[in-house]
Every structure is written in C-alpha cells, then in structure tokens.
Design a protein around this motif. Structure first.
Motif, PDB file in Angstrom:
ATOM      1  N   VAL A  67       1.120  -1.232   0.117  1.00 34.70           N
ATOM      2  CA  VAL A  67       0.077   0.200  -0.075  1.00 34.70           C
ATOM      3  C   VAL A  67       0.779   1.102  -0.032  1.00 34.70           C
ATOM      4  O   VAL A  67       1.753   1.362   0.826  1.00 34.70           O
ATOM      5  CB  VAL A  67      -0.835   0.077   1.368  1.00 34.70           C
ATOM      6  N   THR A  68       0.717   2.304  -1.244  1.00 31.44           N
ATOM      7  CA  THR A  68       1.477   3.259  -0.924  1.00 31.44           C
ATOM      8  C   THR A  68       0.697   4.436  -1.606  1.00 31.44           C
ATOM      9  O   THR A  68      -0.099   4.532  -2.429  1.00 31.44           O
ATOM     10  CB  THR A  68       2.689   2.864  -2.001  1.00 31.44           C
ATOM     11  N   HIS A  69       1.508   5.476  -1.244  1.00 32.50           N
ATOM     12  CA  HIS A  69       0.886   6.994  -1.706  1.00 32.50           C
ATOM     13  C   HIS A  69       1.899   7.136  -2.936  1.00 32.50           C
ATOM     14  O   HIS A  69       1.377   8.041  -3.888  1.00 32.50           O
ATOM     15  CB  HIS A  69       0.987   8.129  -0.791  1.00 32.50           C
ATOM     16  N   ASP A  70       3.247   6.945  -2.871  1.00 29.34           N
ATOM     17  CA  ASP A  70       4.215   7.447  -3.836  1.00 29.34           C
ATOM     18  C   ASP A  70       4.196   6.459  -5.164  1.00 29.34           C
ATOM     19  O   ASP A  70       5.519   5.818  -5.017  1.00 29.34           O
ATOM     20  CB  ASP A  70       5.536   7.565  -3.105  1.00 29.34           C
ATOM     21  N   ILE A  71       3.257   6.561  -5.765  1.00 25.07           N
ATOM     22  CA  ILE A  71       3.323   5.511  -6.832  1.00 25.07           C
ATOM     23  C   ILE A  71       4.416   5.910  -7.894  1.00 25.07           C
ATOM     24  O   ILE A  71       4.797   4.904  -8.649  1.00 25.07           O
ATOM     25  CB  ILE A  71       1.857   5.594  -7.728  1.00 25.07           C
ATOM     26  N   SER A  72       4.884   7.172  -8.087  1.00 29.12           N
ATOM     27  CA  SER A  72       5.953   7.461  -8.983  1.00 29.12           C
ATOM     28  C   SER A  72       7.167   6.781  -8.618  1.00 29.12           C
ATOM     29  O   SER A  72       7.882   6.480  -9.524  1.00 29.12           O
ATOM     30  CB  SER A  72       6.038   8.897  -9.014  1.00 29.12           C
ATOM     31  N   VAL A  73       7.607   6.430  -7.291  1.00 27.56           N
ATOM     32  CA  VAL A  73       8.653   5.789  -6.965  1.00 27.56           C
ATOM     33  C   VAL A  73       8.448   4.264  -7.096  1.00 27.56           C
ATOM     34  O   VAL A  73       9.441   3.723  -7.727  1.00 27.56           O
ATOM     35  CB  VAL A  73       9.219   6.196  -5.485  1.00 27.56           C
ATOM     36  N   VAL A  74       7.305   3.639  -6.723  1.00 22.62           N
ATOM     37  CA  VAL A  74       7.281   2.186  -6.845  1.00 22.62           C
ATOM     38  C   VAL A  74       7.062   1.841  -8.108  1.00 22.62           C
ATOM     39  O   VAL A  74       7.022   0.532  -8.464  1.00 22.62           O
ATOM     40  CB  VAL A  74       6.222   1.793  -5.720  1.00 22.62           C
ATOM     41  N   SER A  75       6.624   2.524  -8.945  1.00 20.72           N
ATOM     42  CA  SER A  75       6.184   1.843 -10.306  1.00 20.72           C
ATOM     43  C   SER A  75       7.346   1.357 -11.195  1.00 20.72           C
ATOM     44  O   SER A  75       7.161   0.319 -11.986  1.00 20.72           O
ATOM     45  CB  SER A  75       5.500   3.151 -11.422  1.00 20.72           C
ATOM     46  N   THR A  76       8.467   1.676 -10.800  1.00 21.73           N
ATOM     47  CA  THR A  76       9.601   0.959 -11.089  1.00 21.73           C
ATOM     48  C   THR A  76       9.689  -0.550 -10.828  1.00 21.73           C
ATOM     49  O   THR A  76      10.302  -1.317 -11.408  1.00 21.73           O
ATOM     50  CB  THR A  76      10.813   1.628 -11.374  1.00 21.73           C
ATOM     51  N   TYR A  77       9.299  -0.764  -9.509  1.00 20.92           N
ATOM     52  CA  TYR A  77       9.498  -1.735  -8.926  1.00 20.92           C
ATOM     53  C   TYR A  77       8.189  -2.987  -9.106  1.00 20.92           C
ATOM     54  O   TYR A  77       8.477  -4.074  -9.098  1.00 20.92           O
ATOM     55  CB  TYR A  77       9.734  -1.777  -7.493  1.00 20.92           C
ATOM     56  N   ILE A  78       6.889  -2.249  -9.326  1.00 20.18           N
ATOM     57  CA  ILE A  78       5.727  -3.103  -9.007  1.00 20.18           C
ATOM     58  C   ILE A  78       5.379  -3.724 -10.407  1.00 20.18           C
ATOM     59  O   ILE A  78       5.775  -3.011 -11.520  1.00 20.18           O
ATOM     60  CB  ILE A  78       4.540  -2.455  -8.381  1.00 20.18           C
TER      61      ILE A  78
END
Ligand code: ADP
Length: 248
Positions: A191-202
């Motif tokens: 669960v995250t707010h910061d989609i810009s950061v995690v988009s490279t991992y998920i």
C-alpha cells in the motif's frame, strides 16, 4: 503453474451503515508484486485487514492460501506503518526479530529459530546491528528490522502498509530494492501513496477508492489511471508533492 494465493470475491465491508469496500474482487498469485494506491480513507488498510482475517466482510468471500483468512494468515508477513515506541526500551535488534518466531511463552527459542533470525538480519542487511538497542536506530534501519521480523515467519506473502512513509528517499530506494529481491521468494502487496517511486518496482497496480477502479499493469502510464479509471494519483518528487489530482 501460477498458484492463486489470495482470492477476494465481491467483498463488501461496512463500518456501521457506511460502505468502505464495495464489491471488491481481486486475486493475488505467487510472485506477484502489487501496488495498492488510492486516496486517504479509500479502504486500503481495511482491505489489508480483510486479508489478515481481522475484519470479516459483510458480504463476499475471502480465501487466503485456499483457506479462511484466520487460518491462512500464518503464511503472511505484515509490515505496518512505522510506529512509535519507547526509545529506551531495553531490547536489542536480534531479540526483536527473534520474537517474530512466535514461540509459545516459556517454551524458549531453538537453535533453528536463532539461525533463521540471523539469516533474516543478513537478508535485510542489518546483521551488523544485531546487538544494538532498538532505540538507537534510524527510521530506515528500524523498518528493515521490522522486515526481518516478518521474514522469520517464512511468509509466502508480504503485506506492507505505507512502509516508507517516514524514511528518507535514499533509504526508501534501498528498501524497494530489497523488496524487488524478495519478490523471487514470495508475493508482495504494497500500500503506497508514492506511486511514482514504486512504479519501477511493481508489476501491477490496484486503485482502491471504496471500489476497485483498476487492477492490472501500468503500461498505459500513470495518467491513464486518473483519466480512465478515476483513480487519483499522487506524484511525489524530491519529497515534495507537486501534483495531487482530485479524488473521485
Ligand atoms: P485508507 O487506508 O485507504 O486510508 P481505511 O481503510 O483506513 O482507508 O479507512 C476507510 C474508511 O473507513 C475511512 O473513512 C475511515 O475513517 C473509516 N474507518 C476505518 N476504520 C474504522 C473503524 N474501525 N470504524 C469506523 N470507521 C472506520
């Protein structure tokens, strides 16, 4: 063959008369890395509680590893948001992680429990800190210790609720890289707010705003989540929110 590990079908949850989850259907398979985004109050934490069997849905069906969530959850490692604790509490890193093995009281821990604890500390890169008092760690280090504590249960699914909310961007990057490594061993729901950061991992994203507005790959770009699926996307650059789109 990919194994279905979480199956949520047409789930409704109400707090009083207010629906918080409306007709949510979602499946999670082995080695999935799913990011769950959505506005505050959108039901993300409630969804995690449903998976953990802490909340029973008013309607619908939930299976965790093919079982009732309360039985299946022993295969889940849960990492909550960073919580405050007494910095003077006299317990060291090793013992905090060891306690994740949940032995029955008075039974004591075995040599195997200790080996698994040390392994988990090595995995998260905290073995050198094993004798340090827990209060003398930075936010990012504590988060790694909680991660190790979840890993000693040898989970097949990791659930993380905004795990990097209180750690600095450099440590966040390390944390996500660690998750990317763990993905080969277990499924991950973040669960995250910061989609810009995690988009490279998920691998996949789910947008939750009471209803599940989208569940799938992010290939169309993040803008499409807002445009097509009315899913608000909060982009954070250099720690400062610069684009907060209106909520549904
Ligand atoms: P999120 O994690 O997306 O911020 P939550 O699942 O925490 O959303 O909350 C969804 C909604 O349910 C919010 O409006 C919240 O105020 C409400 N809520 C959460 N827990 C309870 C509770 N125990 N009793 C009543 N309302 C609750």
């Amino acid at each position: 063959m990919t194994e279905e590990i979480i199956s949520i079908k047409n789930v409704w949850v109400y707090y009083g008369k207010i629906p918080v989850l409306e007709d949510v259907t979602l499946t999670i398979k082995q080695n999935d890395f799913l990011g769950v985004i959505g506005p505050n109050g959108g039901g993300k934490t409630t969804l995690l509680k449903v998976i953990l069997g802490l909340i029973r849905p008013d309607q619908g069906e939930v299976k965790v590893f093919g079982k009732d969530p309360r039985e299946g959850r022993r295969l889940i490692g849960y990492i909550p948001q960073y919580t405050r604790f007494d910095p003077n509490f006299p317990i060291n890193v090793f013992d905090v992680v060891l306690m994740g093995r949940y032995r029955q009281i008075f039974k004591g821990y075995t040599q195997k429990d200790r080996e698994i604890t040390l392994d988990a500390l090595e995995t998260v890169g905290m073995d050198e800190f094993k004798d340090r008092q827990i209060g003398k760690l930075s936010g990012g280090e504590i988060q790694r210790v909680f991660m190790a504590r979840a890993l000693v249960r040898e989970p097949k699914l990791l659930l993380l609720d905004e795990p990097t909310a209180s750690i600095d961007p450099e440590m966040q990057k390390h944390f996500y890289e660690l998750l990317a490594d763990l993905k080969n061993r277990m499924a991950i729901v973040l669960v995250t707010h910061d989609i810009s950061v995690v988009s490279t991992y998920i691998d996949e994203i789910a947008c939750l705003n009471r209803r599940l507005f989208y569940h799938g790959k992010t290939e169309g770009g993040l803008g499409m989540l807002e445009d097509i699926y009315r899913c608000p996307v909060e982009m954070i650059a250099h720690g400062t929110p610069h684009r907060v789109l209106k909520t549904h």
